[in-house]
Design a protein around this motif. Structure first.
Motif, PDB file in Angstrom:
ATOM      1  N   SER A  89       7.316   3.901   9.859  1.00  0.00           N
ATOM      2  CA  SER A  89       5.934   4.306  10.146  1.00  0.00           C
ATOM      3  C   SER A  89       5.136   3.166  10.783  1.00  0.00           C
ATOM      4  N   VAL A  90       5.386   1.941  10.341  1.00  0.00           N
ATOM      5  CA  VAL A  90       4.696   0.791  10.939  1.00  0.00           C
ATOM      6  C   VAL A  90       5.158   0.612  12.383  1.00  0.00           C
ATOM      7  N   ARG A  93       0.840  -1.202   0.000  1.00  0.00           N
ATOM      8  CA  ARG A  93       0.000   0.000   0.000  1.00  0.00           C
ATOM      9  C   ARG A  93       0.874   1.250   0.000  1.00  0.00           C
ATOM     10  N   ALA A  94       0.315   2.317  -0.497  1.00  0.00           N
ATOM     11  CA  ALA A  94       1.045   3.587  -0.497  1.00  0.00           C
ATOM     12  C   ALA A  94       1.030   4.225   0.887  1.00  0.00           C
ATOM     13  N   SER A 112      -3.750   6.252   8.514  1.00  0.00           N
ATOM     14  CA  SER A 112      -3.480   7.593   9.039  1.00  0.00           C
ATOM     15  C   SER A 112      -2.993   8.558   7.959  1.00  0.00           C
ATOM     16  N   GLY A 113      -2.684   8.026   6.769  1.00  0.00           N
ATOM     17  CA  GLY A 113      -2.179   8.866   5.688  1.00  0.00           C
ATOM     18  C   GLY A 113      -0.663   8.880   5.586  1.00  0.00           C
ATOM     19  N   THR A 114       0.003   8.251   6.542  1.00  0.00           N
ATOM     20  CA  THR A 114       1.466   8.175   6.554  1.00  0.00           C
ATOM     21  C   THR A 114       1.934   7.120   5.552  1.00  0.00           C
ATOM     22  N   ALA A 115       3.038   7.382   4.875  1.00  0.00           N
ATOM     23  CA  ALA A 115       3.605   6.410   3.935  1.00  0.00           C
ATOM     24  C   ALA A 115       3.940   5.113   4.665  1.00  0.00           C
TER      25      ALA A 115
END
Length: 113
Positions: A79-80, A66-67, A71-74
């Motif tokens: 980020s994960v 996924r892009a 939350s909208g974070t890359a």
């Protein structure tokens, strides 16, 4: 004499830095089988691993394809990991529950979904 001492010291520091960098990269790699076990014990209650259907939390199949996260974070390792550490939206924080190695393992597993 000073030149050779400086060269030896610089070489030792460069080697030590490269060794530490290499260990950090290997430590962050994670073990998929261990990650699956950690996921099943801690995450599967709320997240599907075999679909994108919402259970209590979003399904995680194809997460790293996924892009963006919800939350909208890359989507990337950092980020994960940040989401696992912080929790939010009903998800508990796993910052002090899972070790760094367990988080690396879970991330490695999530990449296989």
């Amino acid at each position: 004499m000073k030149k050779s001492t400086s060269f030896v010291l610089f070489g030792a520091l460069a080697f030590a830095g490269a060794s530490l960098y290499g260990q950090g990269k290997m430590a962050a790699k994670g073990d998929v089988a261990k990650g699956k076990a950690v996921f099943e014990q801690n995450c599967a209650v709320c997240h599907n691993s075999d679909s994108t259907d919402v259970k209590m939390g979003p399904g995680l199949k194809g997460l790293f394809k996924r892009a963006k996260l919800t939350s909208g974070t890359a989507v990337n390792d950092a980020s994960v990991r940040a989401k696992v550490d912080a929790g939010g939206n009903g998800m508990p924080s796993y910052k002090d529950i899972l070790s760094d190695a367990e988080k690396n393992d879970v991330i490695a597993y999530l990449k296989t979904l």
